[in-house]
Design a protein around this motif. Sequence first.
Motif: not given
Lengths: 271, 382
Positions: B103, B180, B183, B190, B212-214, B217
């Motif tokens: 990240q 990530e 991020s 991105r 990822t937390h997206d 994505e």
Amino acid sequence: MRRKQTTIRWIVIAVIMAFFLIPLLSMLYFSLRFPLSGKWTGQAWSNVIHIGSIAAADPADYGQLWTGLKNSAVLVVLTVVIMVVLLVPTMTWVRLRVKWLSRTVEFICLLPLTIPAIVLVVGLGPVYRIVSNVLSTNTIWLCFVYVVLVLPFAYRALDAGLAAIDLTTLSEAARSLGARWFRIMWQIVLPNIRSAVVSACFISVALVLGEFTIAQLLARDNLQTGIFLVSQSDGQLAVTMSLAALILAFVLLMVLSLFSGDGRRTKGASA
Amino acid sequence: MSTARMDTAGVGTVAGVAPVHGVLVELNDLRRSFGTVRALDGMDLTINPGELVVLLGPSGCGKTTALRVLAGLEDADSGRITVDGRDISSVPTSKRDMGMVFQAYSLFPHMTALQNVEFGLTLRGKGSAERRRIAGNYLELVGLSEQAGRYARQLSGGQQQRVALARALAIEPKVLLLDEPLSALDAKVRVQLRDEIRRIQLELGITTLFVTHDQEEALAVADRVGVMWEGRIQQIASPAELYTAPVNKFVAEFVGLSNPLPGTASEGAATVLGQRVPLLPGSPPSGSVTVLVRPEAVTLVPGPDSAAGSDVRPGSVTGTIVGTSFLGSTGRAQVRLADGTLIIAQIASADVAVLRVGETVDVRLEQVPALAVASMASRGSL
């Protein structure tokens, strides 16, 4: 208003420069002008350069200065090496693996700062009696106590260097690529804290070259004890040698700074 | 998802970068605690050869811990990790043969982009010329051949992550781990880089775990997405399945937007807002439920008191527009019902200008299967 500020700024700089330069220029003056006749001569500087042969010819007066000079040179190297080998891996390890220990390590490293050298010697006396029995009475073993003396300064310099890089991510990236700890230390950590290591080394060099109290009280011969002895018979040489040591330290700083810089600043950023 | 997969037009395979043999990765019953916090609580995951699996979840759900345990950067308390059938649970990181992109920017600052990519190859005993050739090929793969001589600070964030990707791939790892990696980048970069990662992953056929937390994505790049929560994978499925058939309330609410609406279930459907909505498997067969209706399953029709309104369906409810948002290709409207319930509806972007705040609309629900959860139990468990 701005003109006034500029004037004040220059006055401050001039006062500071005078504070530093007047003693040094006085030393230079004293080293070049023969005290009794007032004749200008470079003999004292020539003697400093040829101190080895002068000491061989007159060991009673100059032998200890020569010995002290050699001892200090060895002490500088030993102290710097031990300091780097001891501190860099330890501080790296603490930052990576045992962060909860960082306060303790910091406290231990800064402790010598709070203890005067004269007090330190009281405790060091018995320790060095053992060192003398186990190793020898050679002055070079003062390197152990000198490492302790440089700890606070070296710790601060290295700590700043390590804080400036993302040590965890860099080491993890290197590990994921297959590197082991020695290579990570040697090829990743050290090059990225080079300036900090150089600073720590310089502080160590300056401290070792200027240390007198401990060597004198433990009856060891280093540069400062040698200068002290010579000053009683040849004040001009003592002052010249002191100035030479200062210049040497200054030159060393310049050289180290040169090495600590790198060619990475040559290209402009494009990001 | 399909956008990323198809966005490979015009990109050719770089000579000298050969596809790799994808391997099977299995995580069995992984457990890892930090004090009283269970980061991994019996996590199981299988990644098929050449597959890209995304672990998606909120902060603290355990997804990064899972990836770090797989990389060997974190030790599991218990459980088993096998790669290509070999148990690597006790193998040190340096010998796991996994490429990783972090990240945070992780390029070695004192090395050029080329030297960074060469680093792993040096450790593998490659000769100088071979190192240079391989590193050059991978930099070309990520489109940074011309930046080979630059240092990290002379590269943008996106370029740094591309170099990091090239560096991770150059050692020809068995598994690619992406923690990530996007991020820290701005929105446009991105999207570009995530498509590029997918393109390269497909090109090389390397087994990949992406954290990822997206959700956008995740849905865009993954073969399968594993939604994590409380140290376990709640559901792992293709992006489409995950979106259309979530197995529980957490997944339904985390992936995409949902309107939790009260209803009554019976015979595989629920009555919500006076309309019948088919229910997904796993929903309670009967009783009071909360139905999770996607915004795109809500249609707004100008209401009876509207000048344009004439098509009011019996059984539907009316509401008042309380806000609209223009989102580019689509729009969103918030509607407040008479009982105070707030509903989000996805509308055409052109309608954003047409619908006005305060206007009355008829709210209709499409016949799209939705997940329902038992009203009381859902509050306690999820």
